[in-house]
Design a protein around this motif. Structure first.
Motif, PDB file in Angstrom:
ATOM      1  N   GLY A  79      39.547  36.502  36.928  1.00 53.47           N
ATOM      2  CA  GLY A  79      39.269  35.405  37.191  1.00 53.47           C
ATOM      3  C   GLY A  79      39.586  34.056  36.467  1.00 53.47           C
ATOM      4  O   GLY A  79      39.462  32.828  36.415  1.00 53.47           O
ATOM      5  N   VAL A  80      41.132  34.467  35.180  1.00 53.46           N
ATOM      6  CA  VAL A  80      41.784  33.731  34.531  1.00 53.46           C
ATOM      7  C   VAL A  80      42.847  32.665  34.727  1.00 53.46           C
ATOM      8  O   VAL A  80      43.785  33.418  36.007  1.00 53.46           O
ATOM      9  N   GLY A  81      42.888  31.717  35.713  1.00 48.82           N
ATOM     10  CA  GLY A  81      43.941  30.721  35.686  1.00 48.82           C
ATOM     11  C   GLY A  81      45.284  30.976  34.579  1.00 48.82           C
ATOM     12  O   GLY A  81      45.078  31.162  33.495  1.00 48.82           O
ATOM     13  N   PRO A  82      46.068  30.474  34.994  1.00 49.35           N
ATOM     14  CA  PRO A  82      46.558  29.632  36.539  1.00 49.35           C
ATOM     15  C   PRO A  82      46.444  30.649  37.322  1.00 49.35           C
ATOM     16  O   PRO A  82      47.276  31.047  37.626  1.00 49.35           O
ATOM     17  N   TYR A  83      45.978  29.551  38.388  1.00 53.78           N
ATOM     18  CA  TYR A  83      46.244  30.978  39.840  1.00 53.78           C
ATOM     19  C   TYR A  83      47.507  30.166  40.664  1.00 53.78           C
ATOM     20  O   TYR A  83      47.899  29.633  41.312  1.00 53.78           O
ATOM     21  N   ARG A  84      48.898  30.761  40.220  1.00 54.21           N
ATOM     22  CA  ARG A  84      50.036  30.773  40.627  1.00 54.21           C
ATOM     23  C   ARG A  84      50.097  31.461  42.105  1.00 54.21           C
ATOM     24  O   ARG A  84      48.716  32.872  42.907  1.00 54.21           O
ATOM     25  N   HIS A  85      50.963  31.352  43.138  1.00 54.88           N
ATOM     26  CA  HIS A  85      51.025  31.879  44.236  1.00 54.88           C
ATOM     27  C   HIS A  85      50.637  33.413  44.818  1.00 54.88           C
ATOM     28  O   HIS A  85      51.831  33.964  44.060  1.00 54.88           O
ATOM     29  N   GLY A  86      50.286  33.885  45.122  1.00 57.49           N
ATOM     30  CA  GLY A  86      49.756  35.692  45.311  1.00 57.49           C
ATOM     31  C   GLY A  86      48.417  36.224  44.581  1.00 57.49           C
ATOM     32  O   GLY A  86      48.833  36.794  44.482  1.00 57.49           O
ATOM     33  N   SER A  87      47.978  35.312  43.321  1.00 60.52           N
ATOM     34  CA  SER A  87      47.163  35.759  42.634  1.00 60.52           C
ATOM     35  C   SER A  87      45.805  36.322  42.863  1.00 60.52           C
ATOM     36  O   SER A  87      45.299  35.394  44.247  1.00 60.52           O
ATOM     37  N   VAL A  88      44.872  36.942  42.367  1.00 66.80           N
ATOM     38  CA  VAL A  88      43.884  37.385  43.789  1.00 66.80           C
ATOM     39  C   VAL A  88      42.624  37.673  43.068  1.00 66.80           C
ATOM     40  O   VAL A  88      42.902  38.085  41.914  1.00 66.80           O
ATOM     41  N   VAL A  89      41.959  36.701  43.052  1.00 67.15           N
ATOM     42  CA  VAL A  89      40.795  36.984  42.355  1.00 67.15           C
ATOM     43  C   VAL A  89      39.496  37.586  43.311  1.00 67.15           C
ATOM     44  O   VAL A  89      39.103  37.173  45.271  1.00 67.15           O
ATOM     45  N   ARG A  90      38.238  38.261  42.640  1.00 68.83           N
ATOM     46  CA  ARG A  90      37.645  39.192  43.559  1.00 68.83           C
ATOM     47  C   ARG A  90      36.759  39.150  43.056  1.00 68.83           C
ATOM     48  O   ARG A  90      36.339  38.732  41.850  1.00 68.83           O
ATOM     49  N   TYR A  91      35.233  38.561  43.621  1.00 77.51           N
ATOM     50  CA  TYR A  91      34.296  38.220  43.678  1.00 77.51           C
ATOM     51  C   TYR A  91      32.765  38.837  44.562  1.00 77.51           C
ATOM     52  O   TYR A  91      32.869  39.446  45.054  1.00 77.51           O
TER      53      TYR A  91
END
Ligand SMILES: *[C@@H]1O[C@H](CO)[C@@H](O)[C@H](O)[C@H]1NC(C)=O
Ligand SMILES: *[C@@H]1O[C@H](CO)[C@@H](O)[C@H](O)[C@H]1NC(C)=O
Ligand SMILES: *[C@@H]1O[C@H](CO)[C@@H](O)[C@H](O)[C@H]1NC(C)=O
Ligand SMILES: *[C@@H]1O[C@H](CO)[C@@H](O)[C@H](O)[C@H]1NC(C)=O
Length: 454
Positions: free
Chosen positions: A282-294
């Motif tokens: 949940g915490v950015g910055p969201y770089r290329h490849g970052s994964v967020v589950r929700y």
């Protein structure tokens, strides 16, 4: 002497008689710009029947209805002097001026003024203004518009004119230059201006761009230098980076490379979906490849993936969408039959009830509820065992389980003849008696005689 005296006396009397005395007229009072002929200027008293000529001041002319003469009749001027009126004379067309025009400042009547104006790049020779004269002519001579001239064009360091120089150039004329080898011609044109000078922004200079240093990028087009005017390079950002300005080309110009290429790290925007609970990343910055589950908040159902990945394009693989639930989806197929609740659409809190044929055991929950998260409280139940004997084809033996009592390896074998409801019971290993006329039943071998009617 006496006569003279008498004459003098009567002269006095005559002089004292008022003007409108029968037979004589005094000098008429004329309208504006009108006068009596100069022959009568000194006359004060006019005899009966005398006629005088009237006229206008210079620059004026009698109006068409004006009489030309006045006659003294019975002490009155006929026609009345006020019938004689004057108007200004007009001047004709002053003619054209080449490369200029006349502006009428007021009109074209006696005393009016016109002003000559030359086109841009021309100047006036002669008198600018002309006045409408009493003779209907414009005074003076027509002026002339002369073209502005420029002297020889300016020197351009490291350059020369394409054509041999001339003494003079007319306004608007353009002079072209060429630069010496290795020099680049920059700036606008050189042309003769309206004030007689030359426009001169033209330069011959050496343009030399240094090799660009662009972080997180590599050159994919263009050489390694030296770079001259208008040389072009193309760059590609490293993985996880991209060009800020949607352009990957840069050109060598006088002031250096343009535009300046910048590779910035690819970042996906913050998630802005509502009703979403981010459970991971949940915490950015969201770089290329970052994964967020929700997951979705209560009362909301997830549409699409519950996992987002930040792509190389700076976009999330999908948009988390948590829709407010008003309906449950259609249920998967089951061989248990719905006996309450019927067909969809199914609203939240709707309840479905299932049933199996008596001879089959229900696997699962007989009652399903449409929950506020859009899911059913459980999967639909199904009916265990092979098809009911009633569904089997005539003459085919089938295996069923009797509802609720299967266990310990026991089985009931039975046969039915649809429509005729002719059935027979049998236990494992035995032949089926096709001629039995009993109702279908389950015979639980291990429990002896326990039977169940299907
Ligand atoms: C002539 O006009 C140009 C452009 O309007 C101006 O830059 C220049 O100073 C003028 N030259 C003179 C000598 O007035
Ligand atoms: C983006 O590129 C255009 C021309 O391609 C340029 O005019 C502009 O200044 C550039 N902007 C930035 C922020 O580099
Ligand atoms: C269902 O019937 C088949 C033969 O048609 C049989 O092989 C199978 O064991 C039966 N299954 C059950 C659970 O009775
Ligand atoms: C009902 O469906 C289940 C699961 O699909 C299957 O195992 C079972 O044999 C079926 N029973 C009948 C009576 O058709």
């Amino acid at each position: 002497m006496q006569v003279t005296k008498t004459f003098m006396g009567s002269l006095w009397i005559f002089l004292l008689i008022p003007a409108d005395v029968e037979g004589q007229c005094t000098k008429p009072t004329m309208t504006e710009n009108a006068v009596i002929h100069e022959d009568y200027i000194l006359t004060e008293i006019f005899d009966e029947k005398s006629t005088i000529k009237v006229k206008c001041h210079p620059g004026y002319e009698p109006t068409s209805t004006s009489p030309r003469r006045l006659t003294c009749e019975n002490g009155q001027w006929i026609p009345r002097p006020e019938k004689f009126t004057c108007q200004k004379k007009t001047c004709g067309n002053p003619g054209d001026i080449e490369n200029g025009i006349y502006n009428y400042l007021n009109g074209n009547e006696f005393g009016d003024t016109i002003k000559a104006v030359c086109k841009t790049g021309y100047y006036i020779l002669g008198s600018e203004t002309r006045v409408c004269m009493a003779n209907r002519e414009w005074d003076g001579q027509p002026p002339v518009c002369e073209v502005v001239k420029c002297g020889p064009p300016p020197d351009v360091p490291n350059g020369q004119t394409r054509l041999p120089l001339e003494e003079e150039y007319d306004y608007g004329q353009v002079v072209q230059y060429v630069c010496a080898d290795g020099y680049t011609l920059l700036g606008g044109t050189v042309h003769c201006l309206q004030n007689g000078s030359w426009s001169s922004t033209l330069r011959c200079i050496v343009v030399d761009c240094k090799r660009p240093d662009i972080a997180n990028a590599r050159r994919i087009e263009g050489g390694s230098g030296p770079y001259r005017y208008r040389d072009t390079l193309r760059y590609e950002c490293n993985v996880g980076y991209r060009m800020t300005n949607n352009t990957d080309r840069t050109v060598c110009l006088e002031m250096g490379w343009s535009p300046t290429l910048v590779c910035e790290e690819v970042k996906c925007p913050s998630l802005k979906s509502t009703n979403v609970i981010i459970t991971e990343g949940g915490v950015g910055p969201y770089r290329h490849g970052s994964v967020v589950r929700y997951q979705c908040q209560t009362g909301h159902a997830l549409v699409g993936d519950s996992q987002l990945k930040c792509g190389l394009d700076g976009q999330w693989s999908s948009d988390p969408v948590c829709l407010k639930v008003t309906e449950c989806r259609q249920l998967s197929h089951t061989n248990a039959s719905i006996i309450k609740g019927g067909d969809g659409p199914y609203k939240v809190n709707d309840v479905l009830e299932y049933k199996c044929p008596a001879e089959n055991k229900m696997i699962g929950n007989p009652e399903l509820k449409c929950q506020s998260d859009g899911r059913w409280s459980s999967d639909p139940p199904y009916c265990e065992g092979n098809s009911s004997g009633w569904e089997t084809t005539l003459g085919v033996c089938a295996t069923v389980f009797c509802g609720g009592v299967v266990g310990g390896g026991a089985g009931a074998y039975w046969w039915n003849k649809k429509n005729s409801r002719k059935t027979a019971s049998a236990v494992e290993g035995e032949d089926i008696n096709l001629n039995s006329d009993r109702d279908p039943e389950c015979v639980i071998q291990s429990s002896g005689t326990q039977t169940q009617t299907a």
